[in-house]
Design an enzyme around this catalytic site. Structure first.
Site, PDB file in Angstrom:
ATOM      1  N   ARG A  27      45.063  41.886  22.846  1.00  0.00           N
ATOM      2  CA  ARG A  27      46.140  42.738  22.755  1.00  0.00           C
ATOM      3  C   ARG A  27      46.838  42.636  21.568  1.00  0.00           C
ATOM      4  NH1 ARG A  27      44.322  41.455  27.718  1.00  0.00           N
ATOM      5  NH2 ARG A  27      44.830  42.963  29.379  1.00  0.00           N
ATOM      6  N   GLN A 167      42.312  45.337  32.787  1.00  0.00           N
ATOM      7  CA  GLN A 167      41.584  46.241  31.809  1.00  0.00           C
ATOM      8  C   GLN A 167      41.899  47.356  31.969  1.00  0.00           C
ATOM      9  OE1 GLN A 167      37.598  44.516  31.675  1.00  0.00           O
ATOM     10  NE2 GLN A 167      38.166  42.546  30.799  1.00  0.00           N
ATOM     11  N   ASP A 313      38.998  34.736  36.751  1.00  0.00           N
ATOM     12  CA  ASP A 313      37.856  34.019  35.926  1.00  0.00           C
ATOM     13  C   ASP A 313      37.895  32.492  35.999  1.00  0.00           C
ATOM     14  OD1 ASP A 313      37.703  36.356  34.425  1.00  0.00           O
ATOM     15  OD2 ASP A 313      39.471  35.845  33.031  1.00  0.00           O
ATOM     16  N   ARG A 386      31.360  31.375  31.484  1.00  0.00           N
ATOM     17  CA  ARG A 386      32.121  30.630  32.391  1.00  0.00           C
ATOM     18  C   ARG A 386      31.226  29.942  33.207  1.00  0.00           C
ATOM     19  NH1 ARG A 386      37.337  32.132  30.623  1.00  0.00           N
ATOM     20  NH2 ARG A 386      37.630  34.110  30.366  1.00  0.00           N
TER      21      ARG A 386
HETATM   22  C1  S3P Z   1      41.086  40.852  31.247  1.00  0.00           C
HETATM   23  C2  S3P Z   1      41.134  41.032  32.653  1.00  0.00           C
HETATM   24  C3  S3P Z   1      40.213  40.608  33.891  1.00  0.00           C
HETATM   25  C4  S3P Z   1      39.469  39.213  33.376  1.00  0.00           C
HETATM   26  C5  S3P Z   1      38.994  39.230  32.100  1.00  0.00           C
HETATM   27  C6  S3P Z   1      40.175  39.566  30.982  1.00  0.00           C
HETATM   28  C7  S3P Z   1      41.858  41.227  30.395  1.00  0.00           C
HETATM   29  O1  S3P Z   1      39.140  41.492  33.875  1.00  0.00           O
HETATM   30  O2  S3P Z   1      38.847  38.971  34.430  1.00  0.00           O
HETATM   31  O3  S3P Z   1      38.444  38.005  31.767  1.00  0.00           O
HETATM   32  O4  S3P Z   1      41.926  40.539  29.406  1.00  0.00           O
HETATM   33  O5  S3P Z   1      42.399  42.232  30.750  1.00  0.00           O
HETATM   34  P1  S3P Z   1      39.416  42.648  34.933  1.00  0.00           P
HETATM   35  O6  S3P Z   1      40.391  43.713  34.311  1.00  0.00           O
HETATM   36  O7  S3P Z   1      38.313  43.481  34.899  1.00  0.00           O
HETATM   37  O8  S3P Z   1      40.089  42.269  36.347  1.00  0.00           O
END
Ligand code: S3P
Length: 427
Positions: A27, A167, A313, A386
């Site tokens: 970000r 995301q 995660d 992971r």
């Molecule tokens: C993340 C959101 C999660 C996570 C990923 C990182 C992020 O995914 O599993 O490792 O940085 O926004 P999802 O949005 O698909 O849940």
């Protein structure tokens, strides 16, 4: 690709720093690139995923200088990106492709984002549909990468997302920076809120309340210096190792403890773990602390419902912990694990069974009864960072030798994982 042999150990001990938080790092690069003015980022993650975001932004014409202990981003403003000369490569990174797509949907050029074999298999309909609702034109084969985004003028939407995904939420909010009015995303359960917090730091008016997030556009971003805390998802491997190995005592310093990310601490606390928080401070809207953990006898728990997005995660390493806990641990409502870097429900269950665990796969999770001694085994990483790291920790607890195949994938999030492990193991 290299394999790694892991031998059991008695303890891990030491005071260690984790790489910068991967989610916040993505970000920081994306938002400072489209801000007006120069920003400095310190503590950026050295993960390959984050490097992919950095290269994508450079290929979109952003001047990003990598200095000894900081990254200097000369933001180009919201409309200053240039059409890339070739396809943008997100590598293995779902966060790169999904968040960047939100920004590219509003540009006045066409761009294509692609990724590796694993990323090409992951679902993109979850971002394509809402972006199309906003008026974007996106081409793909069966909603999979590569995706070609014909950017243009968008409109605000009020999007009820069927899944709790930071995301998806961030993708829509980033597109919302370009449109007039309130762009809102409602999710069934609150997901990590780093985007909302960073947007606020950069002067954007953000609403965030219990699973509903909105941005008021059009909004310009002001450059900001961002210091990134250590990654609690990376720390999770050592927190669990500290709980499982007798005589362990580890302090993990300067970790992000945003409560949309600390499900791992709650889950381990439910299981009886001892984790002490010290030195709590908030920088750039993100709280951080040092965490101290020691060996303890764990007991089973149920992980379901609203905690799931906050441990999504960390489930691979929590499953390893559950094999050593007394009783039956049930993990459910975690169907999202099937569309991560591997189908993590199947890859966790297959590997733990190989090591002798009592584990059963369910549609949206797994059931693990412990404690069972683990045996060294040949473990597939399935190219999933992971999975490789969780089973390396399992190998520390197991009797005999564990071989983890194709461990190069750990660079996706944590290139120094094995270096740190070597330093803190106490045989
Ligand atoms: C993340 C959101 C999660 C996570 C990923 C990182 C992020 O995914 O599993 O490792 O940085 O926004 P999802 O949005 O698909 O849940």
């Amino acid at each position: 690709m290299a394999n790694k042999i892991i031998k059991s150990t008695r303890a891990i001990r030491g005071r260690i720093e984790m790489p910068g938080d991967k989610s916040i790092s993505h970000r920081a690069l994306l938002l400072t690139s489209i801000a007006q003015g120069t920003s400095e980022i310190t503590g950026l993650s050295n993960a390959a995923d984050v490097q992919n975001t950095l290269s994508c932004m450079q290929n979109l014409g952003v001047d990003i200088q990598i200095e000894k202990d900081k990254i200097v981003v000369n933001g180009v403003g919201k409309y200053g990106l240039k059409a890339p000369k070739a396809n943008l490569d997100a590598g293995n990174s779902g966060t790169t492709i999904r968040l960047l797509a939100g920004i590219l949907a509003a540009q006045n050029f066409t761009s294509t984002i692609d990724g590796d074999k694993s990323l090409r298999n992951r679902p993109m309909r979850r971002i394509i549909e809402p972006l199309e609702n906003m008026g974007a034109h996106i081409e793909s084969q069966m909603y999979k990468a590569p995706i070609t985004i014909k950017g243009g003028t968008l409109r605000a939407i009020d999007y009820a997302s069927p899944i709790a995904s930071a995301q998806v939420k961030s993708c829509i909010l980033f597109a919302g920076l370009y449109v007039k009015g309130m762009t809102r995303v409602t999710q069934p359960i609150q997901s990590r809120d780093h985007s909302e917090r960073m947007l606020e730091v950069m002067g954007v008016s953000v609403r965030a309340n219990n699973g509903i997030s909105g941005v008021l556009g059009p909004a310009d971003l002001t450059a900001a210096n961002i210091d990134i805390p250590g990654d609690i998802s990376a720390a999770a491997f050592f927190l669990v190792a500290g709980c499982l190995l007798p005589d362990s005592e580890v302090e993990l310093v300067n970790l992000g403890i945003n409560d949309t990310r600390t499900g791992i601490l709650e889950a381990l606390a439910h299981m009886g773990a001892f984790i002490e928080k010290k030195d709590i401070v908030t920088i750039n809207n993100e709280p951080r602390a040092s965490l101290l953990t020691k060996f303890v006898n764990l007991h089973a728990t149920t992980l379901s419902g609203s905690i799931i997005p906050r441990i999504i995660d960390e489930i691979p390493i929590l499953a390893v912990a559950a094999t050593q806990a007394t009783g039956t641990t049930v993990i459910r409502d975690a169907g999202e694990l099937r569309v991560k870097e591997s189908d993590r429900i199947t890859t966790i269950v297959t590997n733990l069974r190989r090591m002798g665990a009592n584990i059963r796969e369910t549609k949206d999770g797994m059931v693990i009864t412990g404690p069972t001694p683990l045996n060294g085994a040949e473990i597939e990483s399935y190219g999933d960072h992971r999975i490789a790291m969780a089973f390396s920790i399992a190998g520390l607890v197991a009797e005999g030798e564990t071989t983890i195949k194709k461990v190069d994938c750990v660079k996706t999030s944590f290139p120094d994982f094995y270096k740190i492990l070597r330093k803190i193991r106490n045989d």
